[in-house]
Structures are given as structure tokens and as C-alpha cells.
Design a protein around this motif. Sequence first.
Motif, short mmCIF file in Angstrom:
data_model
loop_
_atom_site.label_atom_id
_atom_site.label_comp_id
_atom_site.label_asym_id
_atom_site.label_seq_id
_atom_site.Cartn_x
_atom_site.Cartn_y
_atom_site.Cartn_z
N LEU A 1 42.78 42.28 37.32
CA LEU A 1 41.79 43.04 36.56
C LEU A 1 41.91 42.71 35.07
CD1 LEU A 1 42.01 46.47 38.44
CD2 LEU A 1 40.11 44.82 38.52
N LEU A 2 43.13 42.54 34.58
CA LEU A 2 43.31 42.13 33.18
C LEU A 2 42.61 40.80 32.91
CD1 LEU A 2 47.05 43.15 32.77
CD2 LEU A 2 45.21 43.94 31.28
N ARG A 3 42.76 39.87 33.85
CA ARG A 3 42.09 38.57 33.73
C ARG A 3 40.58 38.74 33.76
NH1 ARG A 3 39.30 34.85 36.49
NH2 ARG A 3 39.12 36.19 38.31
N TYR A 4 40.11 39.52 34.71
CA TYR A 4 38.69 39.57 35.03
C TYR A 4 37.85 40.34 34.00
CZ TYR A 4 34.48 40.45 37.81
OH TYR A 4 33.18 40.53 38.25
N VAL A 5 38.36 41.46 33.49
CA VAL A 5 37.49 42.30 32.65
C VAL A 5 37.25 41.69 31.26
CG1 VAL A 5 38.13 44.41 33.88
CG2 VAL A 5 39.27 43.86 31.71
N GLY A 6 38.16 40.83 30.79
CA GLY A 6 37.90 40.13 29.53
C GLY A 6 37.83 41.05 28.33
N ASP B 1 37.44 29.78 41.59
CA ASP B 1 36.35 30.75 41.73
C ASP B 1 36.52 31.90 40.72
OD1 ASP B 1 34.08 31.85 42.74
OD2 ASP B 1 34.91 32.39 44.70
N PRO B 2 36.57 31.57 39.43
CA PRO B 2 36.99 32.54 38.42
C PRO B 2 36.08 33.73 38.23
CG PRO B 2 36.12 30.57 37.35
CD PRO B 2 36.21 30.27 38.82
N GLU B 3 34.81 33.62 38.66
CA GLU B 3 33.87 34.74 38.47
C GLU B 3 34.04 35.82 39.55
OE1 GLU B 3 32.50 34.37 35.66
OE2 GLU B 3 32.99 32.23 35.54
N ARG B 4 34.93 35.56 40.50
CA ARG B 4 35.15 36.51 41.57
C ARG B 4 36.42 37.31 41.27
NH1 ARG B 4 36.66 37.12 47.00
NH2 ARG B 4 38.29 35.56 46.89
N VAL B 5 36.37 38.64 41.49
CA VAL B 5 37.59 39.42 41.34
C VAL B 5 38.32 39.40 42.68
CG1 VAL B 5 36.36 41.64 41.73
CG2 VAL B 5 38.59 41.64 40.62
N ASP B 6 39.57 38.94 42.65
CA ASP B 6 40.36 38.78 43.87
C ASP B 6 41.75 39.34 43.58
OD1 ASP B 6 41.91 38.00 45.97
OD2 ASP B 6 41.68 35.84 45.64
N ILE B 7 41.97 40.58 44.02
CA ILE B 7 43.22 41.26 43.62
C ILE B 7 44.46 40.60 44.23
CG2 ILE B 7 42.09 43.48 43.21
CD1 ILE B 7 43.73 44.25 45.92
N GLU B 8 44.25 39.68 45.19
CA GLU B 8 45.41 38.96 45.74
C GLU B 8 45.52 37.55 45.19
OE1 GLU B 8 46.30 40.34 50.07
OE2 GLU B 8 44.12 40.25 49.85
N ARG B 9 44.81 37.27 44.11
CA ARG B 9 44.87 35.94 43.49
C ARG B 9 46.32 35.60 43.16
NH1 ARG B 9 41.04 32.96 40.97
NH2 ARG B 9 39.51 34.63 41.03
N GLU B 10 46.76 34.45 43.63
CA GLU B 10 48.18 34.11 43.54
C GLU B 10 48.67 33.94 42.10
OE1 GLU B 10 50.18 30.75 45.90
OE2 GLU B 10 49.27 32.15 47.34
N ASN B 11 47.85 33.31 41.25
CA ASN B 11 48.33 33.02 39.89
C ASN B 11 47.68 33.90 38.82
OD1 ASN B 11 45.79 31.94 39.92
ND2 ASN B 11 46.36 30.08 38.80
N ALA B 12 47.18 35.09 39.24
CA ALA B 12 46.54 35.98 38.26
C ALA B 12 47.45 36.26 37.07
CB ALA B 12 46.16 37.31 38.93
N ARG B 13 48.76 36.28 37.36
CA ARG B 13 49.79 36.56 36.36
C ARG B 13 49.73 35.60 35.16
NH1 ARG B 13 52.43 37.23 33.25
NH2 ARG B 13 54.56 37.92 32.91
#
Lengths: 398, 64
Positions: free
Chosen positions: A275-280, A323-335
Motif C-alpha cells: 500500500l505504501l508503494r501503491y498510494v504514492g 504489473d505496477p498499476e495493480r495493487v497486490d498485497i502479496e507482491r514479493e518485493n513490495a518492500r
Amino acid sequence: MGCPFDHTQFPVPRDGVFTPSPAVAPGPPQQVKIWDGSTPWMFTRWQDVRDVLSNPDVSASNLAEHYPGAGEGFHEVRLRYPTFVTMDAPEHGRLRRMLTQEFSVKRVEALRPMVEEVVDDLLTKMLARPAPLDFVENFALALPSTIICRLLGVPYEDAEYFQSRTVVMASHRSTAEEATTAARELIDEYLGDLIDRKIADPGDDIYSRLIHQHHLTGEITRHDVKSIARLLLVAGHDTTANTTALGTLALLVNPDQRAKIEADPDLVPGAVEELLRYVGLAHSGARRTATADIEVAGQKIAAGEGIIAVNTAADRDASVFADPERVDIERENAREHLAFGFGPHQCLGQNLARAELQTVFRTLFRRVPTLRLAVPLDEIPFDDMSLNYGLDALPVAW
Amino acid sequence: MKIHVEEDKCVGAGQCVLAAPEVFDQRDDGIVVLLDVDPPAAELGHIELAVRVCPARALALPEA
């Protein structure tokens, strides 16, 4: 290089709540035009943003002639009330290290029970009120404001006052005069008066420790103390409030993602990173100046030229986040998002922000399982003309 | 496995502690401290993440 009149005006309005303009899509460095007519270099790719923000020949000082200030008003506030945010080594490190202990992983872990209590209490109050109501005012803004007040030792009764001053200081629309008037009221008058009270009657809080351990010992001036308190107060509520509201909205409009969190709370820490990544949130980018001729991503930047590193654009870089425009809470490298910036100026309070956001998303849908939007998505008022992105209101029902 | 730590660069963000809590900690003032000077190979993934997310680029795996 094209004619300077062709440069994109930065910041660029969004196409949708979670849809940045294609004008800030990750790509090669390019010059943009900002409020003062100057044309700093904008960096948008993940690797470039990391490289430029950790380059020793790139300065965060706002005293440089071509420093690209973040809006007329906020630029003036930062010049008058400087903090380590706009300083370089060694002064930056000297001042920042007065606070690192307050936000260490261990210290923040110890705060979790308090954060949980505040979250529960606010949700209980919210549920006692008639729906629909504004989730921003009743929860998203109240939570970090309550917590930073407790940590800093500022009375929560005054939250509305400092929130209103913050809005004026941080708006790209504020003139220098409007912003500095708001800053003077908040910093010189309000936070200044509080110094005297804490000299006489210190509490178990960050402000008292700064005053007694660093100001009265002669390490920092009264003006420094007030300016740092302003930074903590503003950075401590505005950012987390907007991330809470935007993150909640992202989950409300992506019910499959919300269902995953509800089914498995162990997914929450990873979800918060995504979510930190996605909301910008920090869409104004990090403002810098080159202190020597440098080359980043094949682009030569001359000594003295301004730089804007747009970490929110980098967080949509498809070469790093599939697929960066998609919110994926299990994204492996979101960190590996850059929502907290990169380089020596990376957010000091990020561990506190994580603790607050993790508590929110562990608790919210458990306590309010029927939470839903009370208006259509396109009626939600978003604010993309402030230092940080946010929602003016989020009407919800349950 | 040897880890190179440049304490002077550390800004106390604590990212290494989150990435590899068995290997890194923070002193009382927030600055990095190595808990294990020769961590086992099983920690490699965590340590690599710590190196990557350290905002101050204060960590390195010299042999990598």
C-alpha cells in the motif's frame, strides 16, 4: 533538448485517485518546469532515483541558488525554520542522531500496545456515531495526530489548530506570505510557548528530551528546537493520515485484496509495504541540487542544477515491480519501494508509520467487517496540490 | 560470511534490523550494530535484502 517552454509543469495533476499522469511515468531524466520558473531535472526510474539520492555530489540544502523548492509557501517555511531535512553531512547527521533513538525499531515495537489502544478507541467512537461519516476526520487523521501528540508531548486538544496550520503550510497553492503566517503562528507562537512550559515542567516526551538534553546544554538553539518540533508534528500526522485513508480506499475498491487480509492477518506487514508503494503519497518528490558535475543514467547534470527525484514514480517502475498499476498485497518485493525516500534523508519516522499502518489494517476490517464507501469512487475529493497526496474526505458507512 | 559496516554512514533508519533481525540491531542511539560477525549462510537472503534497502548504503557484502 527542446525549447524550455515545452517543459512539463511539475507537479502534474493525476488522472485518477490511484492513477498518476503519464507525464511522470518512469523514463529517462528530463527537465520539468516548477512554480518559480526554474527547470530542474526530474528522475522517475527506480534505479535512477536510488542513484541520485545516494550520490555524494547531490545536496539536500535549500540554500543553493537553483534549489527546486516544493512550492512557494513551503519553500519559504523551510528556509525560515530549517531542519536536518534540508542539510548535508556532517550537520545533517549531528542533528538527525538526536532523534534516531526515538524511532528505532526497538523503541517503536514498545509503542505497539499504545498504538493498538488508540486504534481500538477511535474505532469504538466511530462505530458509536451514525453512518455515513468522514473516515479521514474520524479515524485516519485522528490516529496519527493522537500518537504524535503523545510522543512529542503536545496536548491533543490542540490537534485541530496544528492540523489547520499544516494544511496552509503544505499546500502548493499557498503564497509565501500565507504559509509563513501559518508557520509563525504554529512554530513561534504555539511551539515556542510550549518550550517554556517544558523547561519548567518536563514530561516523558520527545520535545522535553530535545529541550533538556540538547537545547539547554547548548547543542541546539531555541529556534532549532521549535523547527524540529514542527517537522515531527507535521511529518508525524499528515503522512500517515493520508496513507491510512488512501490505503483503506485501495482495499475498499479491491475487495479481493481486502478478503486476503481478512482471511490471513499475517499478510498485513507485506500488505502495508504494498500500500505504501501503491498510494504514492510523497508525490512532490525529493528536492536536491548537484554540487559537482555528475552523470546519472547517462544524463550529465551540471554543478548547481536542480533535481527532483520522484520516488512515487519510481514505485510504479515496471522493471522492478511487475504489473505496477495493480495493487497486490502479496507482491514479493513490495518492500523495495521508495515511499520513504532513499539516501541519508530517508524518513526518520518510517518504523512508527509501519507500526501504525500495520495496526490499522490488522484491526479495521475485523472491527468493522461491513465497512464500505458511502459515495461512488469518482465523488471522493482528492487533493493532489499539497506537498503530500491525500483525500480531503472519505465518506464511509458500515 | 563477512559483512562490511560503515557506521559513520548509518542514519539509524533501522531497515537492516527489519530485514535481518538475527544479524543486525540498533544501539541505544539508533546506529547499526552487528549481532553476528560471521552469520550462517542461511541468513544470506536476509542480509542481501538489508544491503539493498539500507538507505545510507552503509552495508556491503564484500565477497558478493
